[in-house]
Design a protein around this motif. Structure first.
Motif, PDB file in Angstrom:
ATOM      1  N   GLU A 154       0.843  -1.211   0.000  1.00  0.00           N
ATOM      2  CA  GLU A 154       0.000   0.000   0.000  1.00  0.00           C
ATOM      3  C   GLU A 154       0.875   1.255   0.000  1.00  0.00           C
ATOM      4  O   GLU A 154       0.591   2.233  -0.699  1.00  0.00           O
ATOM      5  CB  GLU A 154      -0.912   0.019   1.232  1.00  0.00           C
ATOM      6  CG  GLU A 154      -2.067  -0.969   1.160  1.00  0.00           C
ATOM      7  CD  GLU A 154      -2.880  -1.001   2.457  1.00  0.00           C
ATOM      8  OE1 GLU A 154      -2.690  -0.112   3.316  1.00  0.00           O
ATOM      9  OE2 GLU A 154      -3.687  -1.931   2.608  1.00  0.00           O
ATOM     10  N   GLN A 157       2.286   1.834  -3.368  1.00  0.00           N
ATOM     11  CA  GLN A 157       1.282   2.344  -4.305  1.00  0.00           C
ATOM     12  C   GLN A 157       0.994   3.829  -4.050  1.00  0.00           C
ATOM     13  O   GLN A 157       0.670   4.582  -4.976  1.00  0.00           O
ATOM     14  CB  GLN A 157      -0.014   1.530  -4.209  1.00  0.00           C
ATOM     15  CG  GLN A 157      -0.907   1.740  -5.428  1.00  0.00           C
ATOM     16  CD  GLN A 157      -2.133   0.839  -5.414  1.00  0.00           C
ATOM     17  OE1 GLN A 157      -2.712   0.585  -4.372  1.00  0.00           O
ATOM     18  NE2 GLN A 157      -2.534   0.364  -6.581  1.00  0.00           N
ATOM     19  N   PRO A 162      -3.026   5.108  -8.202  1.00  0.00           N
ATOM     20  CA  PRO A 162      -3.411   3.700  -8.276  1.00  0.00           C
ATOM     21  C   PRO A 162      -3.977   3.341  -9.649  1.00  0.00           C
ATOM     22  O   PRO A 162      -4.730   4.117 -10.234  1.00  0.00           O
ATOM     23  CB  PRO A 162      -4.494   3.565  -7.199  1.00  0.00           C
ATOM     24  CG  PRO A 162      -4.319   4.741  -6.317  1.00  0.00           C
ATOM     25  CD  PRO A 162      -3.762   5.831  -7.163  1.00  0.00           C
ATOM     26  N   ARG A 192      -7.856   5.386 -11.177  1.00  0.00           N
ATOM     27  CA  ARG A 192      -7.677   5.770  -9.780  1.00  0.00           C
ATOM     28  C   ARG A 192      -8.770   5.180  -8.876  1.00  0.00           C
ATOM     29  O   ARG A 192      -8.545   4.874  -7.711  1.00  0.00           O
ATOM     30  CB  ARG A 192      -7.712   7.299  -9.720  1.00  0.00           C
ATOM     31  CG  ARG A 192      -7.410   7.905  -8.385  1.00  0.00           C
ATOM     32  CD  ARG A 192      -7.727   9.388  -8.426  1.00  0.00           C
ATOM     33  NE  ARG A 192      -6.820  10.140  -9.284  1.00  0.00           N
ATOM     34  CZ  ARG A 192      -5.693  10.695  -8.835  1.00  0.00           C
ATOM     35  NH1 ARG A 192      -5.368  10.601  -7.577  1.00  0.00           N
ATOM     36  NH2 ARG A 192      -4.916  11.374  -9.648  1.00  0.00           N
ATOM     37  N   ASP A 195      -8.753   2.114  -6.347  1.00  0.00           N
ATOM     38  CA  ASP A 195      -8.359   2.198  -4.946  1.00  0.00           C
ATOM     39  C   ASP A 195      -9.592   2.292  -4.049  1.00  0.00           C
ATOM     40  O   ASP A 195      -9.622   1.747  -2.945  1.00  0.00           O
ATOM     41  CB  ASP A 195      -7.452   3.413  -4.707  1.00  0.00           C
ATOM     42  CG  ASP A 195      -6.969   3.451  -3.267  1.00  0.00           C
ATOM     43  OD1 ASP A 195      -6.388   2.442  -2.830  1.00  0.00           O
ATOM     44  OD2 ASP A 195      -7.203   4.456  -2.573  1.00  0.00           O
ATOM     45  N   TYR A 198     -10.864  -1.091  -3.591  1.00  0.00           N
ATOM     46  CA  TYR A 198      -9.994  -1.820  -2.660  1.00  0.00           C
ATOM     47  C   TYR A 198     -10.333  -1.446  -1.211  1.00  0.00           C
ATOM     48  O   TYR A 198     -10.470  -2.305  -0.343  1.00  0.00           O
ATOM     49  CB  TYR A 198      -8.525  -1.507  -2.979  1.00  0.00           C
ATOM     50  CG  TYR A 198      -7.553  -2.029  -1.945  1.00  0.00           C
ATOM     51  CD1 TYR A 198      -7.380  -3.398  -1.748  1.00  0.00           C
ATOM     52  CD2 TYR A 198      -6.818  -1.153  -1.144  1.00  0.00           C
ATOM     53  CE1 TYR A 198      -6.510  -3.877  -0.785  1.00  0.00           C
ATOM     54  CE2 TYR A 198      -5.937  -1.621  -0.184  1.00  0.00           C
ATOM     55  CZ  TYR A 198      -5.789  -2.983  -0.008  1.00  0.00           C
ATOM     56  OH  TYR A 198      -4.920  -3.455   0.960  1.00  0.00           O
ATOM     57  N   GLN A 199     -10.517  -0.138  -0.993  1.00  0.00           N
ATOM     58  CA  GLN A 199     -10.829   0.315   0.372  1.00  0.00           C
ATOM     59  C   GLN A 199     -12.178  -0.233   0.826  1.00  0.00           C
ATOM     60  O   GLN A 199     -12.354  -0.601   1.995  1.00  0.00           O
ATOM     61  CB  GLN A 199     -10.833   1.854   0.438  1.00  0.00           C
ATOM     62  CG  GLN A 199      -9.486   2.505   0.149  1.00  0.00           C
ATOM     63  CD  GLN A 199      -8.390   2.095   1.131  1.00  0.00           C
ATOM     64  OE1 GLN A 199      -8.669   1.665   2.252  1.00  0.00           O
ATOM     65  NE2 GLN A 199      -7.142   2.193   0.705  1.00  0.00           N
TER      66      GLN A 199
END
Lengths: 392, 303
Positions: A154, A157, A162, A192, A195, A198-199
């Motif tokens: 992380e 990145q 991202p 982008r 991300d 992902y979160q």
């Protein structure tokens, strides 16, 4: 390596970087136009290795470095496979040629810029290269890859924009019931907003213990910012980069950041937490170092299954344990790391795994253990030392 | 792993001094507030008065100005023990600072501390009373994997130490990895696991020759700092174990006796070991279980 590149005589890292800069641009332009590329065919691959290089290989006496490199990079027990290491004009810079059945690969090796964490560069076929590195990692005790845990990835990145991520979680090794399969693997590439996804997954109650980052993609621009100069990089958790874009030096800056940060962490573990008795004034002794505790949050370690399946010498942990149950719920194991031959001991309880690292044992073993715990047990594990320091 | 005092208690006190997580909150207080540190395990030193004293553990705290001289006993009060207690009673601050080299800052006061099993308490208590010695007595009760430590009588010299031990200390488990085995219990059964682990490590690292002393120094913590008599005892047991392995049909395939003087064995290539890892692991685990007398573990590693 692509034949055009192989034909050129590369004598120094500078020449290699010039070549890779032009290769990078060609590949990127090709990708933009064709929208596709043979599977990683000519993308630049950069590898980060951890090598236990004996001092005598660096001195004038004993085994010269070239011989050590040649032996280290020769796959074991593989008939029909040949490796030749050529020392280039720049000292400590090597060209390695692999012939494996009908396949070939060239890897340029930088042993100069760090005596322990070496870099390999190539534009050869990824499948051949990956097979090669995998074989070395399994068979050569002086050779290991690096093991980048999710929060480390992380951070890397965070250096750029991202462009996607890969997840790899697999609990099946520890499962006794064949009817239940607990694993989560995915790769998602985009802009982008990846991300954000992902979160979302990482913070979702149903997924958070399984969202284990195994690969990142980032677009990193040169500094000062120039939108024409960038590197689009993938980084896998075992230290393999795949790169395209327009600026090779931006990629090298990322590689340098990863290597320095990782080396700092490994050295920190070895210097501050390995256990050793030290003679102090008056002939007395003091135990320096600290136990390292792996603390599960919200779940229990399946102790018996863990000892049976993790400490049996198989991949990916490759730890062989001589284990005693110390109670119905807890075990103590003296462990040998099959990657390196290093010894350590583990206490395994439902609510805690304690690792004791003797002096001289490689800190990379701890990083590998932690990273694999994330991939094969749960992400919900914190690591703390006796004095309360949070590792990783 | 054994559950003897000589294995459990050093690990418990090292854990307390280190602030070990499994021993919190007591370990945090012991390390950060009392600031005790291990000074010497199994010290042996002459007293000014002439006799030799051999406490099991010495801990010091410069910040409290205090030294704890610990003696533990699982058995009853023998004549030998009485002699030991006599010598402990004779310890003066100058013996600690001048002979044992305890920092002067930690010798403003000292306590002789007895750690006993409940069953041995009465005998020791009566004897201390008869002699007029006010050694603090702690009762240690181990109920695998946890334990308790409780002060029975007599105060410590410093108020902070006293307050710490006034409360019955209960630990869910004792961290056992600081000292993998006790130097007081050198036997095939206690050494077999570290010996097998060291041997495996050498095979994996492709080392071809085992030389006895070198081998011992590879698995015994602080080998060079151990008394020569202990070194000999460890070496003798290690030699027996390696010989047993090399005599066994399966063991012979990776270790062979080469010569007697100095004792040397040859190891086979690790490639073979890696190929047959599963069967070698099973063999080594059975070897360990037999040496440790844990026949119940054998079923876990069938032939």
């Amino acid at each position: 390596m692509a034949s055009s590149a192989a034909a050129r005589d590369i004598s120094t890292r500078q020449q290699l970087f010039d070549l890779l800069q032009s290769q990078m641009q060609v590949t990127y332009e090709g990708l933009k136009e064709e929208k596709r590329l043979d599977f990683e065919s000519s993308l630049i691959k950069t590898y980060l290795f951890e090598v236990d290089c004996p001092d005598e290989a660096r001195s004038d006496e004993g085994v010269p470095l070239r011989q050590f490199v040649q032996r280290l990079f020769s796959p074991l027990e593989r008939k029909g496979t040949l490796v030749f290491a050529a020392q280039k004009e720049e000292e400590g810079f090597f060209e390695l040629n692999l012939k494996h059945r009908s396949q070939a690969a060239i890897l340029y090796l930088d042993t100069v810029t760090d005596s322990r964490f070496w870099l390999g560069f190539s534009i050869s076929n990824a499948t051949t290269l990956d097979w090669w590195i995998e074989n070395l990692s399994r068979a050569q005790v002086a050779f290991d890859t690096v093991w980048l845990w999710p929060t480390f990835l992380e951070t890397v990145q965070g250096r750029g924009v991202p462009r996607g991520f890969g997840l790899d979680y697999d609990y099946r090794k520890l499962e006794n019931d064949p009817e239940t399969t607990t694993y989560l693997k995915m790769q998602l590439w985009g802009g982008r907003e990846t991300d954000h996804l992902y979160q979302l997954l990482k913070n979702d109650e149903r997924f958070r213990d399984k969202v284990v980052l195994s690969k990142i993609r980032l677009k990193e621009f040169s500094q000062p910012y120039d939108e024409q100069l960038f590197a689009l990089q993938d980084l896998k958790y075992q230290g393999k980069f795949t790169t395209r874009g327009t600026d090779f030096s931006t990629h090298l800056a990322t590689v340098s950041f990863v290597r320095e940060s990782y080396a700092r962490q490994i050295t920190n573990i070895e210097n501050n937490y390995s256990l050793h008795w030290e003679e102090v004034e008056g002939g007395n002794v003091r135990l320096e170092g600290s136990a390292i505790h792996f603390i599960p949050h919200g779940f229990e370690i399946p102790v018996q299954s863990f000892c049976e399946h993790v400490l049996n010498g198989t991949n990916p942990f490759r730890l062989i344990g001589f284990t005693h149950m110390i109670s119905s719920f807890s075990a103590y194991s003296q462990v040998v790391d099959l990657h390196t031959g290093g010894k350590l001991s583990l206490e395994v309880h439902p609510d805690l795994i304690t690792l004791y690292l003797p002096e001289g044992v490689c800190g990379n073993s701890v990083a590998r253990f932690y990273t694999n715990l994330q991939h094969f047990l749960s992400t919900q594990i914190s690591v703390e030392t006796d004095n309360g320091d949070q590792l990783f | 792993m054994t559950n003897s005092f000589s294995h459990l208690l050093p690990n418990l006190f090292i854990g307390l001094c280190k602030g070990n997580r499994a021993l919190r909150p007591h370990s945090t207080e012991f390390r950060d507030a009392l600031r005790y540190g291990i000074f010497r395990l199994e010290a042996s030193f002459r007293l000014t008065a002439g006799a030799r004293s051999n406490p099991d553990l010495v801990m010091t705290s410069n910040s409290l100005g205090n030294t704890l001289v610990l003696e533990w006993s699982e058995s009853g009060l023998t004549d030998h023990k009485k002699g030991q207690l006599e010598r402990y009673a004779a310890i003066r601050a100058s013996d600690l600072s001048s002979v044992l080299a305890v920092p002067v800052a930690a010798t403003h006061s000292h306590d002789i501390v007895l750690i006993l099993k409940q069953s041995a308490v009465q005998q020791f208590k009566d004897y201390l009373e008869e002699k007029g010695w006010a050694f603090p007595i702690l009762v240690f009760d181990s109920h695998n994997p946890g334990c308790t430590l409780q002060k029975l009588q007599h105060d410590f010299s410093t108020a902070a130490t006293n307050t710490f031990f006034d409360e019955k200390l209960a630990f869910e488990r004792i961290p056992m990895g600081y000292l993998p085995f006790s130097l007081e219990e050198i036997a095939n059964s206690t050494l077999v696991t570290p010996v097998v682990s060291q041997l495996t490590s050498m095979i994996v690292r492709d080392e071809s020759t085992v030389r006895l002393r070198q081998f011992c120094s590879g698995y015994v913590p602080a080998w060079d700092l151990i008394a020569p008599t202990k070194q000999q005892e460890i070496a003798r047991n290690t030699k027996e174990l390696l010989n047993d392995l090399s005599r066994h049909e399966t063991g012979r395939s990776f270790i062979r006796r080469e010569q007697n003087d100095p004792p040397t064995w040859l190891l086979h290539q690790n490639a073979e070991f890696r190929k047959k890892l599963k069967s070698y692991r099973g063999f080594l685990n059975r070897f360990i279980a037999r040496k440790r007398g844990e026949e119940d573990q054998l079923q876990l590693f069938p032939d």
